[in-house]
Enzyme design. Sequence first.
Site, PDB file in Angstrom:
ATOM      1  N   ARG A 254      36.223 -44.303   7.283  1.00 40.44           N
ATOM      2  CA  ARG A 254      34.797 -44.038   7.103  1.00 40.44           C
ATOM      3  C   ARG A 254      34.493 -43.976   5.616  1.00 40.44           C
ATOM      4  NH1 ARG A 254      34.265 -45.606  11.507  1.00 40.44           N
ATOM      5  NH2 ARG A 254      33.435 -44.543  13.334  1.00 40.44           N
ATOM      6  N   GLU A 283      26.806 -47.680   4.227  1.00 42.58           N
ATOM      7  CA  GLU A 283      26.867 -48.984   4.894  1.00 42.58           C
ATOM      8  C   GLU A 283      25.749 -49.189   5.911  1.00 42.58           C
ATOM      9  OE1 GLU A 283      30.827 -48.623   6.799  1.00 42.58           O
ATOM     10  OE2 GLU A 283      29.773 -48.641   8.713  1.00 42.58           O
TER      11      GLU A 283
HETATM   12  P1  NAI Z   1      42.805 -40.222  15.764  1.00 44.45           P
HETATM   13  O1  NAI Z   1      41.897 -39.124  16.177  1.00 44.45           O
HETATM   14  O2  NAI Z   1      43.781 -40.781  16.725  1.00 44.45           O
HETATM   15  O3  NAI Z   1      43.627 -39.773  14.458  1.00 44.45           O
HETATM   16  C1  NAI Z   1      43.038 -39.146  13.360  1.00 44.45           C
HETATM   17  C2  NAI Z   1      44.134 -38.338  12.669  1.00 44.45           C
HETATM   18  O4  NAI Z   1      43.586 -37.818  11.462  1.00 44.45           O
HETATM   19  C3  NAI Z   1      44.625 -37.136  13.503  1.00 44.45           C
HETATM   20  O5  NAI Z   1      46.043 -37.141  13.568  1.00 44.45           O
HETATM   21  C4  NAI Z   1      44.110 -35.932  12.732  1.00 44.45           C
HETATM   22  O6  NAI Z   1      44.972 -34.806  12.812  1.00 44.45           O
HETATM   23  C5  NAI Z   1      44.065 -36.489  11.324  1.00 44.45           C
HETATM   24  N1  NAI Z   1      43.184 -35.753  10.425  1.00 44.45           N
HETATM   25  C6  NAI Z   1      42.099 -35.000  10.723  1.00 44.45           C
HETATM   26  N2  NAI Z   1      41.588 -34.467   9.596  1.00 44.45           N
HETATM   27  C7  NAI Z   1      42.371 -34.899   8.573  1.00 44.45           C
HETATM   28  C8  NAI Z   1      42.353 -34.688   7.176  1.00 44.45           C
HETATM   29  N3  NAI Z   1      41.423 -33.920   6.592  1.00 44.45           N
HETATM   30  N4  NAI Z   1      43.322 -35.270   6.432  1.00 44.45           N
HETATM   31  C9  NAI Z   1      44.269 -36.038   7.004  1.00 44.45           C
HETATM   32  N5  NAI Z   1      44.339 -36.286   8.317  1.00 44.45           N
HETATM   33  C10 NAI Z   1      43.388 -35.724   9.092  1.00 44.45           C
HETATM   34  O7  NAI Z   1      41.843 -41.373  15.204  1.00 44.45           O
HETATM   35  P2  NAI Z   1      42.167 -42.924  15.065  1.00 44.45           P
HETATM   36  O8  NAI Z   1      41.870 -43.616  16.349  1.00 44.45           O
HETATM   37  O9  NAI Z   1      43.498 -43.108  14.456  1.00 44.45           O
HETATM   38  O10 NAI Z   1      41.019 -43.365  14.034  1.00 44.45           O
HETATM   39  C11 NAI Z   1      41.019 -42.961  12.673  1.00 44.45           C
HETATM   40  C12 NAI Z   1      39.677 -43.283  12.058  1.00 44.45           C
HETATM   41  O11 NAI Z   1      39.520 -44.711  11.998  1.00 44.45           O
HETATM   42  C13 NAI Z   1      38.469 -42.830  12.935  1.00 44.45           C
HETATM   43  O12 NAI Z   1      38.139 -41.516  12.655  1.00 44.45           O
HETATM   44  C14 NAI Z   1      37.392 -43.792  12.549  1.00 44.45           C
HETATM   45  O13 NAI Z   1      36.627 -43.168  11.527  1.00 44.45           O
HETATM   46  C15 NAI Z   1      38.134 -45.012  11.987  1.00 44.45           C
HETATM   47  N6  NAI Z   1      37.914 -46.236  12.729  1.00 44.45           N
HETATM   48  C16 NAI Z   1      37.502 -47.350  12.051  1.00 44.45           C
HETATM   49  C17 NAI Z   1      37.303 -48.556  12.709  1.00 44.45           C
HETATM   50  C18 NAI Z   1      36.892 -49.801  11.981  1.00 44.45           C
HETATM   51  O14 NAI Z   1      36.400 -50.756  12.611  1.00 44.45           O
HETATM   52  N7  NAI Z   1      37.067 -49.884  10.677  1.00 44.45           N
HETATM   53  C19 NAI Z   1      37.468 -48.650  14.165  1.00 44.45           C
HETATM   54  C20 NAI Z   1      37.973 -47.427  14.779  1.00 44.45           C
HETATM   55  C21 NAI Z   1      38.157 -46.268  14.083  1.00 44.45           C
END
Ligand code: NAI
Length: 355
Positions: A254, A283
Amino acid sequence: MKVAFFSAKPYEEIVFKAAATSLEKALSLEGTEREDGLPPTFSPISFTYFPHQLTAETALLCQGYDGVCVFVNDELNAKTLYILHEAGIKHIALRCAGFNNVDIATANELSISVSRVPAYSPETVAEHTLALILTLNRKTHKAYNRVKEGNFELGGLLGFTLHNKTVGVIGTGRIGQAVIRILKGFGCNILCYDPYPNKQLKQEGVVYTSLESLFSQSHIVTLHCPLTEQSYHLINEASIALMPKGAMLINTSRGGLIDDKSVINALKNGHLGYVGLDVYERESELFFSDHSQDIIQDDVFQRLLTFPNVLVTGHQGFFTKEALSEIAAITLDNLCFIAGDTRRNVQDNMVKHIS
Ligand code: NAI
């Protein structure tokens, strides 16, 4: 259930219509009985596709609908939510994983439920992350243009070998883990930071460390955590200063995770060597639309584009055929669940307010 589908793109309409047809077939095979005795070939969900972004202004279109289906740049702040509530909206179905664009506390207060698609092919976003890393490093985008023009000069295309480099992965959820799996294949050393370290990864020998130590040891830092109050501007002047000179920064999560002004300063003084972005803090004013004939007013964004070592893609990390189909199928499952089909085991896709 009547659902107003916002920010609809023609490619999404095709995929959602196909998913709705599959759902109808599945229901008909399951022999679902209708109370009125008619054949079970109905779709419990009907979509009206609006190309507009959902904002406080366009929320007025929702009169007569039960739910809205929205994407990453729809604006579901308190003002929009009150209008949706007045219009009778009871559910928000996000067709994405992140939900930072929804004021969850207000939705809760107004008894509007929220669902999302937490996991759809994490490999899709992970592979795009690697596309950014490899393109920035080996400059294939520049080589493509040169060769097309008959220029086979190699000056300016010098890359580095990824093997044995240290990559810092911030956020080791679904996408972070998929990135780690791919990077291991390249022979990279991995360092991770996550407030909730993953036991399985630790057993596999992946090293967790503090943010400070990750920043100071990583040739490449890649962000895979959600945007929250804690992670807002995680990449700032102080964190960039810890990174080695010439480091690469990748963000496919993000835009708000990065303070762009600090990134621009670090690019200007050469401290950051490469920046790859699939997301950008403002964005919503630009991405997913054609602005090729407009004068873009966002000077920070325009400045970023002037650097030869910056690569920006317009939030396309999720954009594969497989991921779109999964998003549509899961969104329909979420809506069926909300519409009362308790056979859908999707409770975990419902977003809860955490105070
Ligand atoms: P997820 O929920 O499986 O994993 C997120 C991880 O980040 C968790 O392990 C959590 O403990 C950790 N986390 C939370 N706060 C944190 C912090 N302050 N510092 C470090 N780690 C922290 O989510 P997933 O599926 O891996 O997605 C990650 C991000 O990718 C989403 O939040 C979304 O914003 C983004 N995304 C982007 C897409 C794109 O098209 N560019 C598509 C899908 C998701």
